[in-house]
Design a protein around this motif. Sequence first.
Motif, PDB file in Angstrom:
ATOM      1  N   GLU A 188       0.822  -1.210   0.000  1.00  0.00           N
ATOM      2  CA  GLU A 188       0.000   0.000   0.000  1.00  0.00           C
ATOM      3  C   GLU A 188       0.853   1.255   0.000  1.00  0.00           C
ATOM      4  OE1 GLU A 188      -2.999  -2.631   2.459  1.00  0.00           O
ATOM      5  OE2 GLU A 188      -1.610  -1.282   3.455  1.00  0.00           O
ATOM      6  N   GLY A 189       1.949   1.224   0.712  1.00  0.00           N
ATOM      7  CA  GLY A 189       2.787   2.409   0.796  1.00  0.00           C
ATOM      8  C   GLY A 189       3.184   2.658   2.238  1.00  0.00           C
ATOM      9  N   ILE A 190       3.969   3.719   2.415  1.00  0.00           N
ATOM     10  CA  ILE A 190       4.461   4.030   3.753  1.00  0.00           C
ATOM     11  C   ILE A 190       3.331   4.689   4.522  1.00  0.00           C
ATOM     12  CG2 ILE A 190       6.250   5.185   5.069  1.00  0.00           C
ATOM     13  CD1 ILE A 190       7.880   5.324   2.512  1.00  0.00           C
ATOM     14  N   ILE A 191       2.856   4.029   5.567  1.00  0.00           N
ATOM     15  CA  ILE A 191       1.784   4.597   6.388  1.00  0.00           C
ATOM     16  C   ILE A 191       2.421   5.615   7.318  1.00  0.00           C
ATOM     17  CG2 ILE A 191      -0.021   4.077   8.069  1.00  0.00           C
ATOM     18  CD1 ILE A 191       0.082   1.186   6.901  1.00  0.00           C
ATOM     19  N   PRO A 192       1.973   6.882   7.276  1.00  0.00           N
ATOM     20  CA  PRO A 192       2.638   7.889   8.128  1.00  0.00           C
ATOM     21  C   PRO A 192       2.402   7.625   9.599  1.00  0.00           C
ATOM     22  CG  PRO A 192       0.717   8.813   7.044  1.00  0.00           C
ATOM     23  CD  PRO A 192       0.903   7.462   6.464  1.00  0.00           C
ATOM     24  N   VAL A 193       3.483   7.631  10.351  1.00  0.00           N
ATOM     25  CA  VAL A 193       3.399   7.349  11.793  1.00  0.00           C
ATOM     26  C   VAL A 193       3.272   8.679  12.525  1.00  0.00           C
ATOM     27  CG1 VAL A 193       4.679   6.451  13.752  1.00  0.00           C
ATOM     28  CG2 VAL A 193       4.746   5.240  11.591  1.00  0.00           C
ATOM     29  N   PRO A 194       2.258   8.843  13.391  1.00  0.00           N
ATOM     30  CA  PRO A 194       2.150  10.119  14.134  1.00  0.00           C
ATOM     31  C   PRO A 194       3.184  10.171  15.247  1.00  0.00           C
ATOM     32  CG  PRO A 194       0.367   8.634  14.731  1.00  0.00           C
ATOM     33  CD  PRO A 194       1.163   7.928  13.695  1.00  0.00           C
ATOM     34  N   LEU A 195       4.364  10.711  14.902  1.00  0.00           N
ATOM     35  CA  LEU A 195       5.473  10.675  15.853  1.00  0.00           C
ATOM     36  C   LEU A 195       5.220  11.560  17.058  1.00  0.00           C
ATOM     37  CD1 LEU A 195       8.385  10.748  13.285  1.00  0.00           C
ATOM     38  CD2 LEU A 195       7.852   8.878  14.812  1.00  0.00           C
ATOM     39  N   GLU A 196       4.515  12.697  16.846  1.00  0.00           N
ATOM     40  CA  GLU A 196       4.264  13.607  17.978  1.00  0.00           C
ATOM     41  C   GLU A 196       3.363  12.956  19.006  1.00  0.00           C
ATOM     42  OE1 GLU A 196       4.677  17.834  15.648  1.00  0.00           O
ATOM     43  OE2 GLU A 196       2.867  17.418  16.804  1.00  0.00           O
ATOM     44  N   GLU A 197       2.383  12.181  18.510  1.00  0.00           N
ATOM     45  CA  GLU A 197       1.499  11.495  19.457  1.00  0.00           C
ATOM     46  C   GLU A 197       2.283  10.493  20.297  1.00  0.00           C
ATOM     47  OE1 GLU A 197      -2.459  11.437  16.686  1.00  0.00           O
ATOM     48  OE2 GLU A 197      -1.885   9.604  17.734  1.00  0.00           O
ATOM     49  N   LYS A 198       3.220   9.817  19.620  1.00  0.00           N
ATOM     50  CA  LYS A 198       4.008   8.819  20.346  1.00  0.00           C
ATOM     51  C   LYS A 198       4.887   9.486  21.385  1.00  0.00           C
ATOM     52  CE  LYS A 198       4.740   4.687  17.657  1.00  0.00           C
ATOM     53  NZ  LYS A 198       5.729   3.805  17.063  1.00  0.00           N
ATOM     54  N   LEU A 199       5.356  10.695  21.043  1.00  0.00           N
ATOM     55  CA  LEU A 199       6.257  11.399  21.954  1.00  0.00           C
ATOM     56  C   LEU A 199       5.530  11.785  23.230  1.00  0.00           C
ATOM     57  CD1 LEU A 199       9.113  12.622  22.143  1.00  0.00           C
ATOM     58  CD2 LEU A 199       8.199  14.684  21.152  1.00  0.00           C
ATOM     59  N   TYR A 200       4.305  12.260  23.080  1.00  0.00           N
ATOM     60  CA  TYR A 200       3.563  12.734  24.244  1.00  0.00           C
ATOM     61  C   TYR A 200       2.544  11.723  24.748  1.00  0.00           C
ATOM     62  CZ  TYR A 200       5.590  17.168  22.846  1.00  0.00           C
ATOM     63  OH  TYR A 200       6.466  18.159  22.517  1.00  0.00           O
ATOM     64  N   ALA A 201       2.677  10.459  24.350  1.00  0.00           N
ATOM     65  CA  ALA A 201       1.693   9.463  24.772  1.00  0.00           C
ATOM     66  C   ALA A 201       1.848   9.186  26.259  1.00  0.00           C
ATOM     67  CB  ALA A 201       1.885   8.176  23.972  1.00  0.00           C
ATOM     68  N   PRO A 202       0.742   8.870  26.951  1.00  0.00           N
ATOM     69  CA  PRO A 202       0.838   8.573  28.380  1.00  0.00           C
ATOM     70  C   PRO A 202       1.556   7.250  28.586  1.00  0.00           C
ATOM     71  CG  PRO A 202      -1.380   8.189  27.604  1.00  0.00           C
ATOM     72  CD  PRO A 202      -0.646   8.816  26.472  1.00  0.00           C
ATOM     73  N   LYS A 203       2.243   7.168  29.705  1.00  0.00           N
ATOM     74  CA  LYS A 203       3.054   5.978  29.982  1.00  0.00           C
ATOM     75  C   LYS A 203       2.143   4.799  30.225  1.00  0.00           C
ATOM     76  CE  LYS A 203       6.865   4.550  32.894  1.00  0.00           C
ATOM     77  NZ  LYS A 203       7.721   4.895  34.016  1.00  0.00           N
ATOM     78  N   LYS A 204       2.525   3.655  29.644  1.00  0.00           N
ATOM     79  CA  LYS A 204       1.697   2.447  29.812  1.00  0.00           C
ATOM     80  C   LYS A 204       1.884   1.911  31.196  1.00  0.00           C
ATOM     81  CE  LYS A 204       1.620   0.599  25.148  1.00  0.00           C
ATOM     82  NZ  LYS A 204       2.134  -0.450  24.280  1.00  0.00           N
ATOM     83  N   ARG A 205       0.805   1.630  31.855  1.00  0.00           N
ATOM     84  CA  ARG A 205       0.908   1.054  33.199  1.00  0.00           C
ATOM     85  C   ARG A 205       0.323  -0.342  33.182  1.00  0.00           C
ATOM     86  NH1 ARG A 205       2.022   5.017  37.001  1.00  0.00           N
ATOM     87  NH2 ARG A 205       2.063   7.051  36.018  1.00  0.00           N
ATOM     88  N   LYS A 206       1.011  -1.285  33.796  1.00  0.00           N
ATOM     89  CA  LYS A 206       0.529  -2.677  33.789  1.00  0.00           C
ATOM     90  C   LYS A 206      -0.569  -2.837  34.804  1.00  0.00           C
ATOM     91  CE  LYS A 206       4.741  -4.654  32.034  1.00  0.00           C
ATOM     92  NZ  LYS A 206       5.898  -5.523  32.274  1.00  0.00           N
TER      93      LYS A 206
END
Lengths: 139, 124
Positions: free
Chosen positions: B106-124
Amino acid sequence: MAVVFTVCSGLGKNNLTHWVTAAVCLPGPRTHMVLWRRGCPQCTPATSKESLPAAMANPSEEPLKKCFLCGKHVHYKNVQLLFQLIYPHTGCVHGRQTASLCGKKQEGISKAIKRAQIMGLMQVMCKGPAYLRDLKFAT
Amino acid sequence: MPRYELALILKAMQRRETAAALKRTVEALMDKGAIIRNLENLGERALPYKMSAHSQQHWRGRYFLVDFYAPTTTVQSIMEHLSRDIDVIRPNIVKHPLTQEVKECEGIIPVPLEEKLYAPKKRK
């Protein structure tokens, strides 16, 4: 104060429900029109379904950008291409962003590299001496 | 019968001995019911790393590529037979790459890098 009030009752032999359609307009100097309408299936709605916007994909959307390997087969035999996608000093594979490849081709490349290394076609920790002078495209 | 590819690395030997080893290998393949389609010689070159096989170290080898059709049940027995051969450094059988279809990308799917940068920390 103008109040427009229309009532239409649900027709049906044993139907006792009454659906009320009311439109209350209060045209004061500073108040804006407040319209409250609860529609009934038997009444003719003000906006017909044909005039509402139909749900469809964005027509001005551009197709996704393709990587340089899209549509081509990745062989474990073309060692020259595989060497261009690893760091020459460590032998680590380039990440998806540095290599600018789509997901499927990146997986294909990493599998081909592993295969070539195990089958004895490709060096593991460094770049083959014959390919050291190749042009770098992935920094 | 599916199509396989044998990437064979033989010991660096004299021409006569290499020919004998190849003949032995191909005959063994045909005995197990394989139909050889093509045999390519990739030449003699230095191996990418030192390989040890049958209590011997090798730095140079002869590369061959055998294209063949074989029943699926015999592939394992072919591999066992090749691993027992002293002249063979490294045998590898894989499904032929040309039989695999190239799926549409399909092509290079754009990754939302800013969202990843400010994403909340995953808690188990």
